[in-house]
Write a protein that holds these residues in place. Structure first.
Motif, mmCIF file in Angstrom:
data_model
loop_
_atom_site.group_PDB
_atom_site.id
_atom_site.type_symbol
_atom_site.label_atom_id
_atom_site.label_comp_id
_atom_site.label_asym_id
_atom_site.label_seq_id
_atom_site.Cartn_x
_atom_site.Cartn_y
_atom_site.Cartn_z
ATOM 1 N N ARG A 7 -4.093 19.444 -3.282
ATOM 2 C CA ARG A 7 -3.161 19.799 -2.502
ATOM 3 C C ARG A 7 -3.111 18.969 -0.890
ATOM 4 O O ARG A 7 -2.332 18.650 -0.496
ATOM 5 N N THR A 8 -4.528 18.504 -0.561
ATOM 6 C CA THR A 8 -4.735 17.823 0.569
ATOM 7 C C THR A 8 -4.131 16.521 0.367
ATOM 8 O O THR A 8 -3.384 15.880 1.182
ATOM 9 N N LEU A 9 -4.265 15.885 -0.626
ATOM 10 C CA LEU A 9 -3.795 14.520 -1.120
ATOM 11 C C LEU A 9 -2.355 14.462 -1.052
ATOM 12 O O LEU A 9 -1.664 13.710 -0.286
ATOM 13 N N VAL A 10 -1.594 15.450 -1.715
ATOM 14 C CA VAL A 10 -0.163 15.567 -1.659
ATOM 15 C C VAL A 10 0.284 15.922 -0.346
ATOM 16 O O VAL A 10 1.417 15.414 -0.030
ATOM 17 N N GLU A 11 -0.230 16.840 0.455
ATOM 18 C CA GLU A 11 0.273 17.327 1.777
ATOM 19 C C GLU A 11 0.089 15.984 2.688
ATOM 20 O O GLU A 11 1.192 15.727 3.462
ATOM 21 N N ALA A 12 -0.957 15.134 2.664
ATOM 22 C CA ALA A 12 -1.078 14.134 3.403
ATOM 23 C C ALA A 12 -0.056 13.045 3.213
ATOM 24 O O ALA A 12 0.658 12.467 3.996
ATOM 25 N N TYR A 13 0.240 12.957 2.000
ATOM 26 C CA TYR A 13 1.447 11.879 1.383
ATOM 27 C C TYR A 13 2.585 12.288 1.924
ATOM 28 O O TYR A 13 3.247 11.642 2.354
ATOM 29 N N ILE A 14 2.836 13.578 1.952
ATOM 30 C CA ILE A 14 4.283 14.228 2.309
ATOM 31 C C ILE A 14 4.252 13.959 3.640
ATOM 32 O O ILE A 14 5.464 13.191 4.400
ATOM 33 N N THR A 44 2.853 4.952 -4.259
ATOM 34 C CA THR A 44 2.029 4.471 -5.539
ATOM 35 C C THR A 44 0.817 5.074 -5.300
ATOM 36 O O THR A 44 -0.126 5.427 -6.133
ATOM 37 N N ARG A 45 -0.015 4.662 -4.016
ATOM 38 C CA ARG A 45 -1.444 5.266 -3.526
ATOM 39 C C ARG A 45 -1.505 6.624 -3.883
ATOM 40 O O ARG A 45 -2.502 6.984 -4.458
ATOM 41 N N MET A 46 -0.628 7.538 -3.742
ATOM 42 C CA MET A 46 -0.678 8.815 -3.830
ATOM 43 C C MET A 46 -0.923 9.288 -5.219
ATOM 44 O O MET A 46 -2.045 9.948 -5.679
ATOM 45 N N VAL A 47 -0.019 8.685 -6.013
ATOM 46 C CA VAL A 47 -0.012 8.913 -7.389
ATOM 47 C C VAL A 47 -1.432 8.451 -8.074
ATOM 48 O O VAL A 47 -2.096 8.924 -9.102
ATOM 49 N N ASP A 48 -1.643 7.026 -7.763
ATOM 50 C CA ASP A 48 -2.951 6.409 -8.261
ATOM 51 C C ASP A 48 -4.086 7.408 -7.827
ATOM 52 O O ASP A 48 -4.963 7.749 -8.461
ATOM 53 N N ASP A 49 -4.216 7.903 -6.672
ATOM 54 C CA ASP A 49 -5.402 8.708 -6.137
ATOM 55 C C ASP A 49 -5.388 10.078 -6.784
ATOM 56 O O ASP A 49 -6.289 10.399 -7.186
ATOM 57 N N LEU A 50 -4.251 10.412 -6.989
ATOM 58 C CA LEU A 50 -4.333 11.890 -7.717
ATOM 59 C C LEU A 50 -4.549 11.698 -9.024
ATOM 60 O O LEU A 50 -5.608 12.560 -9.708
#
Length: 141
Positions: A7-14, A44-50
């Protein structure tokens, strides 16, 4: 919890992608000059990190956490349909959830399959969602 990290990763990306969209100018990327907010590597970074987060954390998931993460990934794009770059990145991020399918109970897989089929009817389904449908059907057997 892995779900909190996702969630944190996705929220930071958004937040980052939204800021880029707001700061962008209408002529960004026009005729190949400059770059558009959609060209930023944050997508791309968000998807890779996820993918990395879910792959590395799959063994330490709490009961029901895989189901919750997959549900979050299925629901996330709908709230961002007005921004194509964010919407399509969140659709692509659903593929990261494939690593979680083996961690689901049969009942969880059945419920997620119904949710996916409701949110993404067959006529509008993309390849990543077709892969999820296939994996969830196998897990529900």
């Amino acid at each position: 919890m892995i779900r909190d990290g996702a969630r944190t990763l996705v929220e930071a990306y958004i937040a980052r992608a939204t800021a880029l969209e707001e700061q962008g100018k209408p002529w960004d990327g026009f005729l190949g000059f400059g770059s558009r907010p959609a060209d930023d590597p944050c997508h791309t970074r968000m998807v890779d990190d996820l993918v990395i987060l879910l792959r590395e954390g799959a063994d330490s998931l709490a009961p029901g956490e895989a189901r919750d993460i997959l549900a979050d990934l299925l629901e996330a794009p709908a709230a961002h349909s007005r921004c194509p770059a964010i919407y399509w990145t969140l659709i692509a991020a659903q593929g990261a959830g494939l690593t979680l399918v083996p961690r689901l109970t049969r009942e969880e897989a059945e419920g997620l399959l119904r949710e996916l089929e409701t949110l993404y009817p067959k006529r509008t389904r993309l390849p990543v969602q077709a892969l999820l449908v296939s994996a969830l059907k196998k897990a529900a057997k």
